[in-house]
Design a protein around this motif. Sequence first.
Motif, short mmCIF file in Angstrom:
data_model
loop_
_atom_site.label_atom_id
_atom_site.label_comp_id
_atom_site.label_asym_id
_atom_site.label_seq_id
_atom_site.Cartn_x
_atom_site.Cartn_y
_atom_site.Cartn_z
N MET B 1 37.38 41.77 50.38
CA MET B 1 36.84 41.56 48.91
C MET B 1 36.94 39.49 49.64
O MET B 1 37.90 39.70 50.07
CB MET B 1 37.69 41.15 48.20
N LEU B 2 35.72 39.32 48.62
CA LEU B 2 35.23 37.72 49.38
C LEU B 2 36.50 36.59 49.45
O LEU B 2 36.78 36.87 48.28
CB LEU B 2 33.78 37.03 48.51
N THR B 3 37.09 35.90 50.10
CA THR B 3 37.70 34.87 50.09
C THR B 3 37.97 34.04 49.52
O THR B 3 36.43 33.53 49.94
CB THR B 3 38.55 35.31 51.77
N ASP B 4 38.80 33.55 49.06
CA ASP B 4 38.34 32.26 48.33
C ASP B 4 37.47 31.78 46.98
O ASP B 4 37.13 31.07 46.90
CB ASP B 4 37.95 30.97 49.48
N GLN B 5 37.18 32.92 46.34
CA GLN B 5 36.38 33.16 45.36
C GLN B 5 37.38 33.20 44.22
O GLN B 5 38.24 34.84 43.93
CB GLN B 5 35.48 33.76 45.01
N GLN B 6 38.02 32.72 43.28
CA GLN B 6 38.62 32.59 42.09
C GLN B 6 38.16 32.64 40.40
O GLN B 6 37.19 31.24 40.50
CB GLN B 6 39.75 32.27 41.60
N ILE B 7 37.67 33.46 39.74
CA ILE B 7 37.27 33.90 38.89
C ILE B 7 37.51 33.58 37.26
O ILE B 7 38.33 34.70 37.19
CB ILE B 7 36.18 35.19 38.84
N LEU B 8 37.94 32.19 36.83
CA LEU B 8 38.88 31.99 36.41
C LEU B 8 38.23 32.35 34.76
O LEU B 8 37.81 31.44 33.99
CB LEU B 8 39.25 30.62 36.26
N ARG B 9 38.75 33.65 33.80
CA ARG B 9 38.26 33.79 32.63
C ARG B 9 39.50 34.09 31.58
O ARG B 9 39.44 34.67 30.96
CB ARG B 9 37.11 35.09 32.59
N ILE B 10 40.21 32.84 31.83
CA ILE B 10 41.66 32.68 31.16
C ILE B 10 41.49 31.45 29.85
O ILE B 10 40.61 30.69 29.88
CB ILE B 10 42.69 32.94 31.86
N PRO B 11 42.30 31.55 28.90
CA PRO B 11 42.17 30.74 27.39
C PRO B 11 42.89 29.41 27.79
O PRO B 11 43.70 28.75 27.67
CB PRO B 11 42.30 31.23 26.04
N GLY B 12 42.65 28.98 29.57
CA GLY B 12 43.03 27.78 29.90
C GLY B 12 44.50 27.55 31.02
O GLY B 12 44.53 29.29 30.61
N PRO B 13 44.60 26.88 31.97
CA PRO B 13 43.49 26.19 32.24
C PRO B 13 42.19 26.47 33.07
O PRO B 13 42.31 27.80 32.81
CB PRO B 13 44.01 25.11 33.81
N SER B 14 40.79 25.95 32.43
CA SER B 14 40.15 26.57 32.39
C SER B 14 39.24 25.72 33.89
O SER B 14 39.16 24.81 33.83
CB SER B 14 38.78 26.15 31.52
N PRO B 15 38.51 26.03 34.65
CA PRO B 15 37.35 25.80 35.54
C PRO B 15 37.10 24.29 35.39
O PRO B 15 36.21 23.63 34.57
CB PRO B 15 35.99 26.99 36.03
N ILE B 16 37.52 23.70 36.50
CA ILE B 16 36.55 22.27 36.56
C ILE B 16 35.49 22.25 36.87
O ILE B 16 35.40 22.11 38.27
CB ILE B 16 37.76 21.22 37.67
N PRO B 17 34.07 21.29 36.50
CA PRO B 17 33.55 21.31 37.18
C PRO B 17 32.94 20.49 38.34
O PRO B 17 34.24 19.46 38.17
CB PRO B 17 32.56 20.19 36.07
N PRO B 18 32.40 20.65 39.05
CA PRO B 18 32.60 19.99 40.31
C PRO B 18 32.24 18.81 40.29
O PRO B 18 32.84 17.78 41.08
CB PRO B 18 30.89 20.54 41.30
N SER B 19 31.90 17.63 40.11
CA SER B 19 31.19 16.57 39.05
C SER B 19 32.67 15.56 38.89
O SER B 19 33.05 14.17 39.20
CB SER B 19 30.51 16.15 38.67
N VAL B 20 33.18 16.53 38.35
CA VAL B 20 34.55 16.02 37.61
C VAL B 20 35.59 16.65 38.64
O VAL B 20 36.87 15.76 39.10
CB VAL B 20 35.39 16.68 36.28
N ALA B 21 35.75 17.37 39.76
CA ALA B 21 36.69 17.29 40.70
C ALA B 21 36.42 16.28 41.36
O ALA B 21 37.24 15.94 42.41
CB ALA B 21 36.91 18.52 41.46
N ARG B 22 35.56 15.71 41.79
CA ARG B 22 34.86 14.83 43.36
C ARG B 22 35.42 13.42 41.66
O ARG B 22 35.88 12.37 42.71
CB ARG B 22 33.28 14.41 42.71
N ALA B 23 34.84 13.25 40.99
CA ALA B 23 35.71 12.27 40.15
C ALA B 23 37.25 12.02 40.18
O ALA B 23 37.63 10.61 40.43
CB ALA B 23 35.45 12.00 38.62
N MET B 24 38.14 13.28 40.74
CA MET B 24 39.52 13.33 40.38
C MET B 24 39.58 12.59 41.92
O MET B 24 40.99 12.47 41.86
CB MET B 24 39.86 14.72 39.57
#
Lengths: 389, 389
Positions: B1-24
Amino acid sequence: MLTDQQILRIPGPSPIPPSVARAMSQPMIGHRGQSTSDMIADIRPKLKRVFGTEQEVMILTGSGTAGLETAVVNTVAPGEEVAVIVTGAFGDRFVKICKAYELETHVLQVEWGKALDPAKVKAFLKDHGSINAVFATYCETSTGVLNPVEELARAVREVSDALVIVDGVSCVAGVETRMDDWGIDVMVTGSQKAFMLPAGLAFIAASERAWKKIEANPQPRFYLDLIKHRDNIEKDTTPFTPALSILFGLQQVLELLEEEGLEQVYARHDLMMKMTRAAFKAHGIPLLTEDAAASPTVTAVRPDDFDPEAFRKVMKKEFAMELAGGQQELAKKIFRIGHMGYCSPADMLQAIAAMEIGIIKSGKDIELGKGLGAAQKIYLSEGETQNDL
Amino acid sequence: MLTDQQILRIPGPSPIPPSVARAMSQPMIGHRGQSTSDMIADIRPKLKRVFGTEQEVMILTGSGTAGLETAVVNTVAPGEEVAVIVTGAFGDRFVKICKAYELETHVLQVEWGKALDPAKVKAFLKDHGSINAVFATYCETSTGVLNPVEELARAVREVSDALVIVDGVSCVAGVETRMDDWGIDVMVTGSQKAFMLPAGLAFIAASERAWKKIEANPQPRFYLDLIKHRDNIEKDTTPFTPALSILFGLQQVLELLEEEGLEQVYARHDLMMKMTRAAFKAHGIPLLTEDAAASPTVTAVRPDDFDPEAFRKVMKKEFAMELAGGQQELAKKIFRIGHMGYCSPADMLQAIAAMEIGIIKSGKDIELGKGLGAAQKIYLSEGETQNDL
């Protein structure tokens, strides 16, 4: 549309894994210090495994084309004759480089979308008695063809002493590469395709046979001189300032490849190719290449009843999904889907499901879910093996 | 399986947009300096628009539960009576907080998976004459129900002066919220759901009516004292050290929400809900909630012929896709799909296509592509409107 989402399904650059992006954001360090040497020492054996070679794989700071030019200037002496097998836009690049160095360049043109035929290469070499090097492309990115480079090398050896020089830019690290076993003399690749990195590094390895030629070659060269690169990497360093952040990333990429296992990486790419092809076949939409010539890293589709350019615009507008168009003679006739590097079967399910909507929005009436169902069936029959490897 | 991929489809926490990760990942700055004040000044009006209020939205450093407790300790005086409408695990949390403060707590229990009925709340309040505050949940994360809080507030006003206090944790910023128009007295939410941030901030606003009560309330409180928070945010600062990196992220999130447009954000969530529900309906797999009670941010599925826990394991193993299970009385009976925040219709196509494979691998024979086709049809009939908005 969801802002800040980009779904990159072009055949390079490919998406960067999060842990690689993190690795690349490390603070700069001195590239002549012990930490950099330790990093290069860690990278060297892993890079050799990806290339399938016991020889050194040298790391150049430059794009893939710098790697291709390095292959030319190191292995061919001024005035020598070369053969270039052109199966698409990237074969053509070798022609341009060879001509820039005023080499006598014999071109074996193969119809775009078809793979090279080793028997024809053999006949071509017999017709041109004094060829010193044969240039070919492993995966021709512009058509999605994977050329049979193992058979090519065998065929060349049967009739000639010419070096076999292969551009592996859009497949090495996504497709099995056994340079030594296959008798490839020079293999070149870049960082921005199956290597899951930004462009900026080129990797190149040479066989013992090639090294003899390289060492005796009077062709003037400096930055691209492989001897300098070999003498340095053997001491865990580089002759010139390396693109350090991409080197940080490379170390992490190799870690990821080892973690997944190269066998599994190749099986994953093969599965993604089969899923993609099955989807279009289910809809009766023509693929550019035959199954036997298809690359596990990129698929070219040649629709006969909708416009690929309009379709690509729809995909971008609706899903922020980027697909590639055709190049040169295939411009506006095909679209290409990249499935290499940081790309999973789940990503292909997404791409296929979204493309079905895109096809409808481009004016072709298809049965929704049918291509996806075909891809799912492939996953169910082949994916299992992959996860159990 | 592709390493380092996580597809988060739980009702929170939800994925962080890249520009938000950069801002943080910006360097820390002094939280009493001008830059932080400028940032808070930028955040304030945008946060008000998300809440649909002219009142201040206060920013607490704490998880959603801190926000819920803040609502309780600020609006209810010691010894007062409250009503809590419990539609699932998060309604229950309000009960626990109220009881911890030894408030006389009257619980109106609603069957899990159903929405609250404003008429029943009215009757309940008539039966309990001295209720000072009514607590309810906007989106009940544990069941995927969106409660009709506008109708609730109207119903309460008809029979009582009780404050209407709403937990909006898993939907505000993904679902339209018009606090002032609807007569909601206190609205609380957290950062890790539709706000596309890591957990660590809670947002809370109060009506004029609520402020009167808050100002007169003798309940001992310090860190959670809303008066301190209001007096500070009015001067573009916070009473205590804020979680600065999440504040950087919040500024970028609000930028993204404005860029997409709140109307479109809500339409996107609505579309993702409809796509998800259509897929399961096409396969005849029961949904926990009725259409009218369904939340645009999370969908609960209650399969009757395959095991949701085994299914979730398959999804994780095959696709690195994380889905949520059931909580408390729904444990092992349902699975939940989060579709909030940084999640697109393309992401739902992926989730649905992958879940079809997961269902087959969990032992239920379904027609592949059928649910996906239903979702695609919804996209084609509704998505257009969204992109043309």
